[in-house]
Design a protein around this motif. Structure first.
Motif, PDB file in Angstrom:
ATOM      1  N   ALA A 268      98.251  87.449  73.149  1.00  0.00           N
ATOM      2  CA  ALA A 268      98.686  89.119  73.236  1.00  0.00           C
ATOM      3  C   ALA A 268     100.387  88.384  73.125  1.00  0.00           C
ATOM      4  N   VAL A 269     101.249  89.275  72.574  1.00  0.00           N
ATOM      5  CA  VAL A 269     102.283  88.874  72.932  1.00  0.00           C
ATOM      6  C   VAL A 269     103.241  90.665  73.579  1.00  0.00           C
ATOM      7  N   ASN A 270     104.210  91.024  73.993  1.00  0.00           N
ATOM      8  CA  ASN A 270     104.784  92.177  74.827  1.00  0.00           C
ATOM      9  C   ASN A 270     106.129  92.029  74.330  1.00  0.00           C
ATOM     10  N   PHE A 271     106.025  93.255  72.979  1.00  0.00           N
ATOM     11  CA  PHE A 271     107.610  93.591  72.705  1.00  0.00           C
ATOM     12  C   PHE A 271     108.184  95.126  72.949  1.00  0.00           C
ATOM     13  N   GLY A 272     107.369  95.002  74.233  1.00  0.00           N
ATOM     14  CA  GLY A 272     107.862  96.425  74.794  1.00  0.00           C
ATOM     15  C   GLY A 272     109.417  96.506  75.326  1.00  0.00           C
ATOM     16  N   ARG A 273     109.863  97.661  75.403  1.00  0.00           N
ATOM     17  CA  ARG A 273     111.647  98.077  75.949  1.00  0.00           C
ATOM     18  C   ARG A 273     111.499  98.996  75.970  1.00  0.00           C
ATOM     19  N   SER A 274     112.810  98.988  77.257  1.00  0.00           N
ATOM     20  CA  SER A 274     112.694 100.277  77.314  1.00  0.00           C
ATOM     21  C   SER A 274     113.971 101.460  76.884  1.00  0.00           C
ATOM     22  N   ALA A 275     112.876 102.383  77.410  1.00  0.00           N
ATOM     23  CA  ALA A 275     113.613 103.440  76.448  1.00  0.00           C
ATOM     24  C   ALA A 275     113.732 104.018  75.370  1.00  0.00           C
ATOM     25  N   GLU A 276     111.979 102.989  74.552  1.00  0.00           N
ATOM     26  CA  GLU A 276     111.552 102.594  73.418  1.00  0.00           C
ATOM     27  C   GLU A 276     110.845 104.310  72.565  1.00  0.00           C
ATOM     28  N   VAL A 277     111.083 104.671  71.407  1.00  0.00           N
ATOM     29  CA  VAL A 277     111.150 105.670  70.790  1.00  0.00           C
ATOM     30  C   VAL A 277     109.836 105.123  69.856  1.00  0.00           C
ATOM     31  N   SER A 278     108.932 106.430  69.439  1.00  0.00           N
ATOM     32  CA  SER A 278     108.221 106.463  69.047  1.00  0.00           C
ATOM     33  C   SER A 278     108.766 105.992  66.852  1.00  0.00           C
ATOM     34  N   GLU A 279     109.818 106.073  66.634  1.00  0.00           N
ATOM     35  CA  GLU A 279     109.918 105.444  65.390  1.00  0.00           C
ATOM     36  C   GLU A 279     110.466 104.335  65.408  1.00  0.00           C
ATOM     37  N   TYR A 280     110.901 103.439  66.354  1.00  0.00           N
ATOM     38  CA  TYR A 280     110.878 102.253  66.323  1.00  0.00           C
ATOM     39  C   TYR A 280     110.041 101.470  66.724  1.00  0.00           C
ATOM     40  N   ILE A 281     109.088 101.723  67.584  1.00  0.00           N
ATOM     41  CA  ILE A 281     107.351 101.728  67.584  1.00  0.00           C
ATOM     42  C   ILE A 281     106.703 101.324  66.380  1.00  0.00           C
ATOM     43  N   TYR A 282     107.098 102.219  65.400  1.00  0.00           N
ATOM     44  CA  TYR A 282     106.687 102.590  64.179  1.00  0.00           C
ATOM     45  C   TYR A 282     106.785 101.168  63.006  1.00  0.00           C
ATOM     46  N   CYS A 283     108.291 101.339  63.902  1.00  0.00           N
ATOM     47  CA  CYS A 283     108.558 100.000  62.898  1.00  0.00           C
ATOM     48  C   CYS A 283     108.140  98.499  63.064  1.00  0.00           C
ATOM     49  N   LYS A 284     108.652  98.668  63.946  1.00  0.00           N
ATOM     50  CA  LYS A 284     108.295  97.089  65.299  1.00  0.00           C
ATOM     51  C   LYS A 284     106.572  96.962  64.860  1.00  0.00           C
ATOM     52  N   ILE A 285     105.727  97.786  64.545  1.00  0.00           N
ATOM     53  CA  ILE A 285     104.556  97.336  64.025  1.00  0.00           C
ATOM     54  C   ILE A 285     104.408  97.096  62.354  1.00  0.00           C
ATOM     55  N   LYS A 286     105.262  98.217  61.539  1.00  0.00           N
ATOM     56  CA  LYS A 286     105.668  97.605  60.224  1.00  0.00           C
ATOM     57  C   LYS A 286     105.726  96.095  59.955  1.00  0.00           C
ATOM     58  N   LEU A 287     106.609  95.832  60.157  1.00  0.00           N
ATOM     59  CA  LEU A 287     107.411  94.155  60.493  1.00  0.00           C
ATOM     60  C   LEU A 287     106.186  93.149  61.056  1.00  0.00           C
TER      61      LEU A 287
END
Length: 300
Positions: free
Chosen positions: A62-81
């Protein structure tokens, strides 16, 4: 006069197109390194609750890509990349809590030109038509935050921290904070209930995450790390997640009993809590499928 005006327009268009192509070329050379997960097949995404809770040096594969104050649109973008650059990616674990569906706007520091081409016209239409003033101004100003590219360029030479941490894309935080007692003294006894309706932009992008994972063969799991028993965070999101996404496994450990020494404050684990929780994930969830099924069945 008209000729000069047209010439200036052509020069402006040439400069703008050249700048855009240069930006995309830079991103296309940097992003494969920024979102490389190596031999791992699972990514953890979310805000500071994930960032401080999942130690990916303990949780295998596993790799943690969490980030403080992250919002759902950036999580969506990260998943695509992440999906684009990692053919071995099979599982996406998203930290699900009230902040994702009830957030409004975002912090300027979260702006990343690396996501500039990840949102579709449909996404932009949703943000502009349904978003709050903060949502709209945040997203419209993000493309101009090109100075972030300087951080990306510097990260190429930063061999100690690696490109993911250097660019602020996310990662596990070894949190040494021990402010639980102070947090308890400052907190109100009554819980803060979430509004009746989620923020339409936040809810929309959670739906986009769900649809993308389902359409690209990725297993989506919702995870809520432990919070202190005196935390005033609303628990209503658990019911909402179960109703909106009945086919998604939801690992809800928000009330998992841990000693006070494991908490940085009421809502976040410190490094001791992250070690305990990550070892639990590794032994009881990842390496014990029977236990995993029992836990998720009881939640759903």
């Amino acid at each position: 006069m008209i000729r000069k005006f047209l010439l200036k327009c052509l020069v402006f268009c040439f400069v703008a197109v050249t700048a855009a192509l240069t930006l995309l070329a830079a991103l296309n050379s940097l992003r494969p390194r920024m979102f490389d997960i190596g031999d791992a097949d699972t990514v953890y995404l979310g805000n500071s609750h994930i960032e401080t809770a999942v130690n990916d040096s303990i949780v295998s594969g596993a790799v943690n890509f969490g980030r403080s104050a992250e919002v759902s649109e950036y999580i969506y973008c990260k998943i695509k990349l992440l999906d684009r650059y990692n053919p071995g990616l099979t599982t996406v674990v998203v930290g699900f809590d009230p902040n994702l569906m009830w957030h409004e706007g975002s912090e300027h520091t979260l702006m990343h030109p690396t996501f500039i081409d990840m949102l579709t016209p449909r996404d932009w239409s949703m943000i502009i038509s349904k978003g709050s003033y903060r949502d709209i101004t945040h997203h419209l100003s993000r493309p101009f935050d090109v100075f972030k590219l300087l951080e990306y360029a510097k990260s190429i030479l930063d061999k100690e921290n690696g490109i993911k941490n250097s660019t602020g894309i996310g990662g596990f935080i070894y949190l040494k904070r021990d402010r639980l007692q102070r947090a308890i003294e400052l907190s109100d006894k009554d819980s803060i209930e979430a509004p009746a309706e989620p923020n339409p932009v936040g809810a929309y992008f959670i739906d986009r995450i769900y649809d993308y994972c389902k359409g690209h063969g990725l297993q989506l799991i919702f995870l809520c790390p432990p919070q202190h028993k005196l935390s005033k965070s609303s628990r209503v999101f658990v019911d909402i997640a179960s109703e909106r996404y009945p086919d998604i496994k939801f690992l809800n450990f928000i009330e998992m009993p841990l000693p006070d020494s494991c908490f940085a404050d009421l809502d976040h684990l410190n490094y001791r809590g992250a070690k305990t929780f990550s070892e639990f994930l590794e032994t009881e969830i990842i390496n014990n499928p029977a236990s995993y099924e029992a836990i998720t069945d009881s939640i759903n």
